[in-house]
Design an enzyme around this catalytic site. Structure first.
Site, PDB file in Angstrom:
ATOM      1  CG  ASP A  98      -1.961   1.219   1.426  1.00  0.00           C
ATOM      2  OD1 ASP A  98      -2.363   1.487   0.258  1.00  0.00           O
ATOM      3  OD2 ASP A  98      -1.951   2.025   2.133  1.00  0.00           O
TER       4      ASP A  98
ATOM      5  CB  CYS B 200      -3.057   0.121  -2.503  1.00  0.00           C
ATOM      6  SG  CYS B 200      -3.149   1.905  -3.096  1.00  0.00           S
TER       7      CYS B 200
ATOM      8  CD  GLU C  14      -0.311   6.826   5.980  1.00  0.00           C
ATOM      9  OE1 GLU C  14       0.823   6.988   6.507  1.00  0.00           O
ATOM     10  OE2 GLU C  14      -0.763   5.928   5.163  1.00  0.00           O
TER      11      GLU C  14
ATOM     12  CB  CYS D  53      -9.498   4.576  -0.215  1.00  0.00           C
ATOM     13  SG  CYS D  53      -7.850   5.214   0.690  1.00  0.00           S
TER      14      CYS D  53
HETATM   15  N1  DGL Z   1      -4.604   3.036   0.772  1.00  0.00           N
HETATM   16  C1  DGL Z   1      -4.731   3.344  -0.879  1.00  0.00           C
HETATM   17  C2  DGL Z   1      -5.915   3.162  -1.472  1.00  0.00           C
HETATM   18  O1  DGL Z   1      -6.571   2.215  -1.302  1.00  0.00           O
HETATM   19  C3  DGL Z   1      -4.020   4.518  -1.068  1.00  0.00           C
HETATM   20  C4  DGL Z   1      -4.124   6.044  -0.776  1.00  0.00           C
HETATM   21  C5  DGL Z   1      -3.359   7.051  -1.280  1.00  0.00           C
HETATM   22  O2  DGL Z   1      -2.219   7.076  -1.114  1.00  0.00           O
HETATM   23  O3  DGL Z   1      -3.643   8.031  -1.872  1.00  0.00           O
HETATM   24  O4  DGL Z   1      -6.299   3.710  -2.484  1.00  0.00           O
END
Ligand code: DGL
Length: 267
Positions: free
Chosen positions: A11, A74, A153, A185
């Protein structure tokens, strides 16, 4: 490839740990190797081609760590090129979008499904297309929530401003009357209490983590690749491209264990 090898996950940061949590629950005997690309996070606003390049680079790294299956934990990286990774590499690679779609379709009664995700995921229309492929009669309402990843984050989920940001993003979906909302996400389950509060009790929130872990389990069972050792003997490994401290600050309470996280510089 050998059944004693690990499951690899990637991720941009801590989001994929929501999938790790489910792997630990459903497959406690499996070793995990995790990569969070925190130095290049967020992926959401980046061009698809670049995200695809980052993900491929991390998959190469995970393969050096002896993995038998990879989960692209991700949505942004899944949307940017799951079929590409599957073609490029010879081990099984799964994403998080199809599992989330399957779970959402099982839950909806009104056939009005909301999807929230990063700009990359929403712009790709990956969810919309997948849902329509399964059931063309479903109405899909999508909304990008670019600030959510940064809120998670940076440990800002409990800040009073967060609920205002969530209200702003989620208003159109509430007005549309969706009965199911896909957290498209992997960071979003980490703020699902805020999202749930804004959407209200009539809306079911779907995280793809449980369904993704189940898919991994089914593939490994089919390939005779499930690890047989006792869960107590399991050693997991965590890698980040940025500073391990903020990653551990979120990851340790989530996984309820101390993490020895190593920094790996990707160039
Ligand atoms: N956790 C990620 C996703 O599922 C990424 C988020 C990101 O870095 O913008 O999309």
């Amino acid at each position: 490839m050998n059944s004693n090898h690990a499951i690899g996950l990637l991720d941009s940061g801590v989001g994929g740990l929501t999938v790790v949590q489910e792997i630990m629950k459903q497959l406690p005997q499996e070793k995990i190797v995790y990569f969070g690309d925190t130095a290049r996070m967020p992926y959401g606003p980046r061009p698809q081609e670049q995200v695809r390049g980052f993900a491929s680079q991390i998959i190469h790294f995970l393969i050096t760590q002896e993995v038998k299956l990879i989960i692209v934990a991700c949505n942004t990286a899944t949307a940017a090129g799951l079929p590409f990774y599957q073609k490029e590499f010879s081990l099984p690679i799964i994403g998080v979008i199809e599992p989330g779609v399957r779970a959402a379709l099982r839950q909806t009664r009104t056939k009005k499904i909301g999807v929230i995700g990063t700009p990359g995921t929403i712009d790709s229309k990956a969810y919309e297309e997948s849902i329509k492929r399964h059931d063309p009669t479903v109405q899909v309402y999508s909304q990008a929530c670019p600030l959510f990843v940064l809120i998670v984050e940076n440990g800002l989920v409990e800040n009073p401003e967060t609920i205002c940001v969530a209200e702003e993003y989620l208003r159109p979906l509430r007005e549309a009357g969706v009965d199911v909302l896909i957290l498209g996400c992997t960071h979003y389950p980490l703020m699902s209490h805020v999202i749930g509060k804004v959407m209200g009790p009539g809306v079911t929130l779907i995280s793809s983590a449980a369904e993704t872990a189940l898919e991994a389990k089914n593939i490994l069972a089919r390939e005779n690749m499930l690890r047989q050792a006792a869960p107590e003997k399991v050693k997991h490994r965590f890698f980040v491209s940025g500073n391990p401290a903020p990653f551990n600050a979120i990851g340790e309470p989530l996984l309820q264990s101390s993490l020895a996280t190593y920094q790996v510089l990707l160039t």
